[in-house]
Design an enzyme around this catalytic site. Structure first.
Site, mmCIF file in Angstrom:
data_model
loop_
_atom_site.group_PDB
_atom_site.id
_atom_site.type_symbol
_atom_site.label_atom_id
_atom_site.label_comp_id
_atom_site.label_asym_id
_atom_site.label_seq_id
_atom_site.Cartn_x
_atom_site.Cartn_y
_atom_site.Cartn_z
ATOM 1 N N CYS A 2 0.818 -1.213 0.000
ATOM 2 C CA CYS A 2 0.000 0.000 0.000
ATOM 3 C C CYS A 2 0.855 1.267 0.000
ATOM 4 C CB CYS A 2 -0.881 0.027 1.236
ATOM 5 S SG CYS A 2 -1.842 -1.456 1.449
ATOM 6 N N ARG A 27 5.009 -0.011 -6.239
ATOM 7 C CA ARG A 27 5.015 -0.821 -5.015
ATOM 8 C C ARG A 27 4.035 -1.986 -5.093
ATOM 9 N NH1 ARG A 27 7.076 1.998 -0.544
ATOM 10 N NH2 ARG A 27 5.680 0.847 0.801
ATOM 11 N N TRP A 75 -3.106 -2.698 -1.444
ATOM 12 C CA TRP A 75 -2.726 -4.066 -1.802
ATOM 13 C C TRP A 75 -3.477 -4.932 -0.796
ATOM 14 C CZ3 TRP A 75 0.012 -8.350 0.149
ATOM 15 C CH2 TRP A 75 0.554 -9.210 -0.813
ATOM 16 N N ASN A 99 -1.748 2.262 5.907
ATOM 17 C CA ASN A 99 -0.868 1.158 5.495
ATOM 18 C C ASN A 99 -0.582 0.309 6.723
ATOM 19 O OD1 ASN A 99 -0.682 2.339 3.004
ATOM 20 N ND2 ASN A 99 1.455 2.976 3.203
ATOM 21 N N GLY A 100 -0.438 -1.004 6.529
ATOM 22 C CA GLY A 100 -0.119 -1.878 7.671
ATOM 23 C C GLY A 100 -1.304 -2.754 8.021
ATOM 24 N N GLU A 482 19.079 -16.841 -8.132
ATOM 25 C CA GLU A 482 18.568 -15.511 -8.469
ATOM 26 C C GLU A 482 17.970 -15.495 -9.879
ATOM 27 O OE1 GLU A 482 17.704 -12.849 -7.220
ATOM 28 O OE2 GLU A 482 17.874 -11.316 -8.754
ATOM 29 N N LYS A 486 14.148 -14.493 -10.800
ATOM 30 C CA LYS A 486 13.821 -13.409 -11.735
ATOM 31 C C LYS A 486 12.860 -13.911 -12.809
ATOM 32 C CE LYS A 486 14.775 -10.840 -10.160
ATOM 33 N NZ LYS A 486 15.309 -10.266 -8.969
ATOM 34 N N GLU A 489 9.270 -14.654 -11.353
ATOM 35 C CA GLU A 489 8.429 -13.554 -10.875
ATOM 36 C C GLU A 489 7.907 -12.658 -11.991
ATOM 37 O OE1 GLU A 489 10.173 -11.098 -7.839
ATOM 38 O OE2 GLU A 489 12.080 -10.972 -8.854
ATOM 39 N N HIS A 505 20.348 -35.626 -7.051
ATOM 40 C CA HIS A 505 19.663 -35.903 -5.785
ATOM 41 C C HIS A 505 18.162 -35.631 -5.889
ATOM 42 C CE1 HIS A 505 23.443 -36.635 -3.785
ATOM 43 N NE2 HIS A 505 23.915 -35.555 -4.389
ATOM 44 N N LYS A 601 6.512 -4.308 -4.267
ATOM 45 C CA LYS A 601 7.923 -3.942 -4.246
ATOM 46 C C LYS A 601 8.497 -4.072 -2.851
ATOM 47 C CE LYS A 601 11.795 -2.443 -5.870
ATOM 48 N NZ LYS A 601 12.607 -3.456 -6.568
HETATM 49 O O1 M6R Z 1 13.452 -4.583 -0.205
HETATM 50 P P1 M6R Z 1 14.100 -5.898 0.086
HETATM 51 O O2 M6R Z 1 15.455 -6.019 -0.568
HETATM 52 O O3 M6R Z 1 14.187 -6.194 1.541
HETATM 53 O O4 M6R Z 1 13.171 -6.971 -0.585
HETATM 54 C C1 M6R Z 1 13.433 -8.340 -0.442
HETATM 55 C C2 M6R Z 1 12.590 -9.137 -1.383
HETATM 56 O O5 M6R Z 1 11.232 -8.922 -1.137
HETATM 57 C C3 M6R Z 1 12.887 -8.805 -2.850
HETATM 58 O O6 M6R Z 1 14.226 -8.982 -3.166
HETATM 59 C C4 M6R Z 1 12.021 -9.694 -3.775
HETATM 60 O O7 M6R Z 1 12.440 -11.011 -3.707
HETATM 61 C C5 M6R Z 1 12.064 -9.168 -5.200
HETATM 62 N N1 M6R Z 1 10.764 -9.304 -5.783
HETATM 63 C C6 M6R Z 1 13.050 -9.882 -6.047
HETATM 64 O O8 M6R Z 1 13.071 -9.437 -7.355
#
Ligand code: M6R
Length: 606
Positions: A2, A27, A75, A99-100, A482, A486, A489, A505, A601
């Site tokens: 949010c 966000r 959100w 927010n929260g 990683e 990527k 997502e 394994h 975000k």
């Molecule tokens: O803001 P942060 O680096 O703490 O966020 C951590 C994760 O939420 C963030 O890296 C998330 O995995 C991303 N969507 C990756 O692209």
């Protein structure tokens, strides 16, 4: 997650609110709304489900003309994505965005039986709670403070009432709120990017604080209404940094600008002539540096993988040190013990991730020093750590983290290089890595330029697959993880990252012609072993893409060979190609690459 924007001043509030909400779009959100007061002190609300463009359509038909208002992107947490659940909420004389999460909202709702609730949200309950206190003839500020004392959970809020025109009340506990102080105007936001271009002077509200905002500025209090005198701070960054700059998407811009942002990360922190690295922020004495015997690195998602990669370099650089890398959402609830003289690196792009923040607090309770590896300046983690270093990647708008990963790894490598000096580390290696760091921005630029078209074509070829495995050994293992994150997502392709040695394994059972595999193969002493995994996959019909810096003959379906002076830090170069690959796959699949479905975000709730 949010976002909040608020405005009081001479401009038309609706325009400032919409502009601010658009800046917070990155966000992640599913509905949006604004509430304003017109010049006869009459309140107006507009809310809609979907993108801000929908809200703009509503406002086109019925524009808001007032000069005070609050806005929100939601959100969904409590209750579905509907107009009635969207913020602002209005109960009695109180208009509120939040927010929260209010954890005890059910309990509070039962106590507020005189109200008829219109939504399923915890926020509406909070609005009712404030209104029930406001009825007793006290000011809105006092009513908010009274209500917040009964609340369990987290909040960043902005509220107004037609009874007190010209005033917005804001408060925070665990969810950021920044008050921008302009010339005869005050702009409120949960994220500094919404303030850029209006003012550079801002008050970052601390947990447990409440403020009365008018066009003349803000007065800050604690919840016992004791007057406080916070020092305004300067907001960094400019509007250009939060625009696409000619690229189709923020994600592409953020991948392609890594040479520039990395330059900022490294600036003044390495001396390639002397073979030395130095970070100013850790706030540790020479004795404290010498005494460190264990490093725990904490993060979520990409930040965790950055920590994992950095830990490989730390072990190489500092032989007498032990390291562990932990996922924050797990670690916060474990009965963990840390050796005396440990240091914790708290890695977070946003500096607001709820799990990472909770870990930071748990670690501090155990008396262990915490250092932030954070991107967003003034964020909660940056404020709560004992010391630390900003990674200076600049605003990262796209939900998928790219340039922040590179900057986080590099910052932790510099910390390790500096620490190694105090621990009689491998001087030759320190010098070699320092040299590589000094040319890394240029080499990243060259790698992206040389291979952008190849990667684009590769993405076209593989974009229809539904499953992928990413594999790597040693320092290529964290980037396999990683790379898979990527891809999944932003493309929504099922992708898993594994250490190549783990193939037999279990995961090899999945491999058939419907899968493609991405192998990150380094030209090092594990080369032959990495090739072994590749053969095993191909023998089972799996399609193999190889990203490598090796010149040796490799049998694969597609190979991208980078040609670089970089050796030790090669995983960072390969990773930029993986980022590009994920981007083009997602574009080919017609996805919203900057705001992928279901993701936010900064994950400020558990
Ligand atoms: O803001 P942060 O680096 O703490 O966020 C951590 C994760 O939420 C963030 O890296 C998330 O995995 C991303 N969507 C990756 O692209």
């Amino acid at each position: 997650m949010c976002g909040i924007v608020g405005y009081v001043g001479k401009r038309t509030a609706q325009n400032v609110l919409l502009n601010g909400l658009k800046r917070l779009e990155y966000r992640g959100y599913d509905s949006a709304g604004i509430a304003t007061l017109d010049d006869t002190d009459k309140p107006h609300i507009a809310r809609s489900v979907g993108k801000i463009a929908e809200l703009e359509n509503v406002l086109l038909v019925k524009p808001h003309k007032g000069h005070l208002g609050i806005g929100h992107t939601r959100w969904a947490t409590h209750g579905g994505v509907t107009v009635s659940n969207a913020h602002p909420h209005h109960v009695g004389d109180v208009y509120l965005v939040h927010n929260g999460i209010i954890e005890n909202y059910k309990e509070l709702k039962e106590q507020l039986s005189e109200y008829e609730f219109q939504s399923d949200t915890d926020t509406e309950v909070l609005a009712a709670l404030i209104d029930s206190n406001y009825k007793n003839g006290i000011s809105l500020k006092d009513a908010v403070a009274k209500a917040l004392k009964k609340v369990r959970g987290t909040y960043g809020i902005a509220a107004f009432s037609p009874n007190e025109p010209g005033t917005i009340i804001v408060a925070r506990l665990g969810s950021p709120l920044i008050i921008g102080l302009g010339q005869d105007e005050t702009i409120i936001a949960s994220d500094a990017s919404a303030l850029l271009g209006y003012t550079r002077e801002a008050i970052y509200l601390n947990d447990g604080e409440i403020a009365v905002c008018t066009e003349k500025g803000a007065e800050v209090f604690n919840l016992n209404l004791k007057h406080l005198s916070p020092n305004p701070e300067t907001i960094e960054g400019d509007v250009e940094q939060i625009q696409k700059g000619g690229y189709d998407h923020f994600l592409l811009k953020e991948i392609m600008e890594q040479a520039t942002t990395l330059h900022n990360t490294l600036s003044g922190r390495i001396d390639p002539e002397q073979g030395k690295m130095h970070l100013g922020g850790p706030n540790l004495t020479a004795k404290e540096m010498r005494d460190i015997n264990h490093i725990v690195i904490v993060g979520c998602g990409t930040a965790y993988y950055a920590g994992l990669l950095a830990s490989y370099y730390m072990e190489q650089l500092i032989p007498d040190l032990t390291t562990e890398v932990v996922v924050a959402s797990e670690y916060r609830y474990r009965s963990f013990h840390l050796p005396q003289n440990s240091v914790a690196l708290i890695v977070s792009q946003s500096g607001e991730t709820a799990d990472t923040l909770a870990c930071l607090r748990e670690i501090k309770k155990r008396g262990v020093k915490t250092l932030g590896i954070v991107n967003v300046i003034g964020s909660t983690i940056a404020r709560e750590v004992d010391g630390g270093t900003y990674v200076h990647a600049g605003p990262e708008i796209s939900v998928a983290s790219t340039k922040a990963f590179t900057a986080q790894v590099v910052t932790m490598v510099m910390f390790a290089g500096m620490l190694a000096e105090y621990h009689g580390g491998n001087v030759e290696l320190i010098a070699k890595i320092t040299k590589e760091l000094s040319i890394l921005p240029k080499e990243i630029e060259k790698t992206l330029k040389d291979h952008r078209e190849d990667v684009k074509n590769l993405a076209k070829k593989y974009c229809k697959y539904n499953d992928a495995l990413y594999l790597g050994r040693d320092t290529a293992y964290p980037i396999a993880l990683e790379g898979a994150l990527k891809l999944k997502e932003i493309s929504y392709i099922h992708a898993e990252g594994y250490a190549s040695g783990e193939l037999k394994h279990g995961p090899i059972a999945l491999v058939d012609e419907t899968f493609f595999e991405v192998f990150n193969i380094l030209d090092n002493w594990l080369f032959d072993k990495s090739i072994g995994g590749l053969h095993e996959v191909r023998a089972r019909g799996g399609k193999a893409i190889v990203f490598t810096n090796s010149k040796a003959e490799i049998e694969a379906d597609d190979i991208i060979r980078i040609n670089s002076k970089i050796k030790i830090l090669t995983p960072l170069l390969l990773n930029t190609l993986q980022q590009l690959f994920a981007y083009y796959v997602a574009v080919n699949r017609g996805n919203d690459v900057d705001q992928p479905r279901n993701l936010a975000k900064s994950v400020t709730v558990e």
